[in-house]
Design a protein around this motif. Structure first.
Motif, short mmCIF file in Angstrom:
data_model
loop_
_atom_site.label_atom_id
_atom_site.label_comp_id
_atom_site.label_asym_id
_atom_site.label_seq_id
_atom_site.Cartn_x
_atom_site.Cartn_y
_atom_site.Cartn_z
N GLN A 95 47.06 98.17 30.88
CA GLN A 95 48.32 98.56 31.53
C GLN A 95 48.74 99.96 31.10
N LEU A 96 48.64 100.25 29.82
CA LEU A 96 49.04 101.55 29.31
C LEU A 96 48.13 102.67 29.86
N ILE A 97 46.85 102.36 30.01
CA ILE A 97 45.94 103.34 30.60
C ILE A 97 46.33 103.63 32.05
N ASP A 98 46.68 102.58 32.79
CA ASP A 98 47.09 102.76 34.19
C ASP A 98 48.38 103.58 34.28
N VAL A 99 49.34 103.27 33.43
CA VAL A 99 50.60 104.01 33.42
C VAL A 99 50.36 105.46 33.03
N GLY A 100 49.57 105.64 31.98
CA GLY A 100 49.26 107.00 31.53
C GLY A 100 48.56 107.80 32.60
N ARG A 101 47.62 107.17 33.31
CA ARG A 101 46.89 107.87 34.37
C ARG A 101 47.85 108.43 35.41
N GLY A 102 48.81 107.63 35.86
CA GLY A 102 49.77 108.09 36.86
C GLY A 102 50.63 109.23 36.37
N LEU A 103 51.13 109.13 35.15
CA LEU A 103 51.99 110.18 34.61
C LEU A 103 51.22 111.45 34.30
N PHE A 104 50.04 111.33 33.72
CA PHE A 104 49.25 112.51 33.40
C PHE A 104 48.80 113.23 34.67
N ALA A 105 48.50 112.47 35.72
CA ALA A 105 48.09 113.09 36.97
C ALA A 105 49.23 113.89 37.59
N ALA A 106 50.44 113.36 37.47
CA ALA A 106 51.60 114.02 38.08
C ALA A 106 52.13 115.18 37.25
N ARG A 107 52.08 115.06 35.91
CA ARG A 107 52.76 116.04 35.06
C ARG A 107 51.87 116.74 34.04
N GLY A 108 50.65 116.27 33.89
CA GLY A 108 49.78 116.86 32.89
C GLY A 108 50.06 116.30 31.50
N LEU A 109 49.21 116.66 30.56
CA LEU A 109 49.36 116.16 29.19
C LEU A 109 50.65 116.67 28.56
N ASP A 110 50.86 117.97 28.60
CA ASP A 110 52.04 118.56 27.95
C ASP A 110 53.34 118.16 28.64
N GLY A 111 53.28 117.90 29.94
CA GLY A 111 54.49 117.57 30.68
C GLY A 111 54.89 116.11 30.60
N THR A 112 54.09 115.31 29.95
CA THR A 112 54.37 113.87 29.80
C THR A 112 54.75 113.57 28.36
N THR A 113 55.80 112.79 28.19
CA THR A 113 56.23 112.43 26.84
C THR A 113 55.87 110.98 26.53
N ILE A 114 55.78 110.70 25.25
CA ILE A 114 55.48 109.33 24.82
C ILE A 114 56.61 108.39 25.22
N GLU A 115 57.84 108.93 25.28
CA GLU A 115 58.99 108.12 25.69
C GLU A 115 58.86 107.69 27.14
N GLU A 116 58.39 108.61 28.00
CA GLU A 116 58.22 108.28 29.42
C GLU A 116 57.15 107.21 29.61
N ILE A 117 56.08 107.33 28.87
CA ILE A 117 55.00 106.34 28.98
C ILE A 117 55.52 104.97 28.56
N ALA A 118 56.23 104.93 27.46
CA ALA A 118 56.77 103.66 26.96
C ALA A 118 57.75 103.06 27.95
N ALA A 119 58.63 103.89 28.51
CA ALA A 119 59.63 103.40 29.45
C ALA A 119 58.97 102.83 30.71
N CYS A 120 57.99 103.55 31.25
CA CYS A 120 57.30 103.09 32.46
C CYS A 120 56.52 101.79 32.22
N ALA A 121 56.01 101.65 31.01
CA ALA A 121 55.23 100.46 30.68
C ALA A 121 56.10 99.30 30.21
N GLY A 122 57.37 99.60 29.92
CA GLY A 122 58.28 98.55 29.44
C GLY A 122 57.98 98.11 28.03
N VAL A 123 57.55 99.07 27.20
CA VAL A 123 57.23 98.76 25.81
C VAL A 123 57.93 99.77 24.90
#
Length: 208
Positions: free
Chosen positions: A18-46
């Motif tokens: 699940q985290l890989i899927d969430v990360g894939r979507g965010l990284f594709a849209a914003r890149g590595l630097d443009g994505t925060t760990i907080e955003e990943i956690a919020a989208c994954a509900g963890v």
């Protein structure tokens, strides 16, 4: 009676996926630097510690996403180049494998084209193209030798051929026109016939 059923707890593998899927979507849209760990956690509900537990860091998750996409695309192209067929048909199949990957896994392709993960500082897509070029070089060298040409020239032509297909794929990811089969047919039309021998309406030889 309440309809609120207790939520099923994910297994470790399910959560990781699940985290890989969430990360894939965010990284594709914003890149590595443009994505925060907080955003990943919020989208994954963890909570953030869950991400650290599985991947160690945001960069660790990014590397996992890139490695996954890298091997999916490399396996698809390797499969296309491994089957017994004439060199022209192999090139057709490899071009279609790349275009199909772009069509089916657009987010993954955008990530491969972006920031290099720590595991591949030279860039994931560049690394992949190096693998593919080595395979194509072997195919072309055999074909060149059979025709009485210099087998060593196969290395140079492999670079040209793979570069042409890769650049066309990057362009096609946004345009999506014409369809992938038409694009592949025109790619091989240029590669096999040259500018002076182009056919007006090329067709793939690998399709019935």
């Amino acid at each position: 009676m309440s309809n609120n059923l207790p939520r099923m707890r994910m297994t470790g593998l399910q959560r990781r996926s699940q985290l890989i899927d969430v990360g894939r979507g965010l990284f594709a849209a914003r890149g590595l630097d443009g994505t925060t760990i907080e955003e990943i956690a919020a989208c994954a509900g963890v909570s953030k510690p869950v991400i650290y537990e599985h991947f160690g860091s945001k960069e660790g998750l990014y590397t996992e996403v890139v490695d996954c996409e890298f091997h999916i695309l490399l396996d698809a192209i390797n499969t296309a180049l491994t089957e017994e067929a004439k060199p022209r048909v192999l090139v057709e199949r490899a071009a279609l494998a790349l275009l199909t990957y772009i069509e089916d896994r657009t987010e993954g392709f955008r990530i491969l084209m972006r920031d290099a993960p720590p595991s591949q500082p030279e860039g994931a897509f560049s690394t992949l193209l190096s693998h593919v070029t080595a395979r194509v070089e072997h195919i072309l060298s055999d074909e060149f030798s059979r025709r009485g040409f210099s087998g060593d020239d196969g290395a140079m032509y492999a670079q040209m051929l793979v570069g042409m297909v890769a650049m066309t794929g990057q362009w096609w990811q946004d345009s999506r026109r014409p369809d992938k089969h038409t694009v592949a047919a025109h790619l091989v039309n240029l590669a096999w016939n040259g500018l002076t021998g182009l056919k007006k309406d090329p067709e793939l030889q690998s399709e019935p």
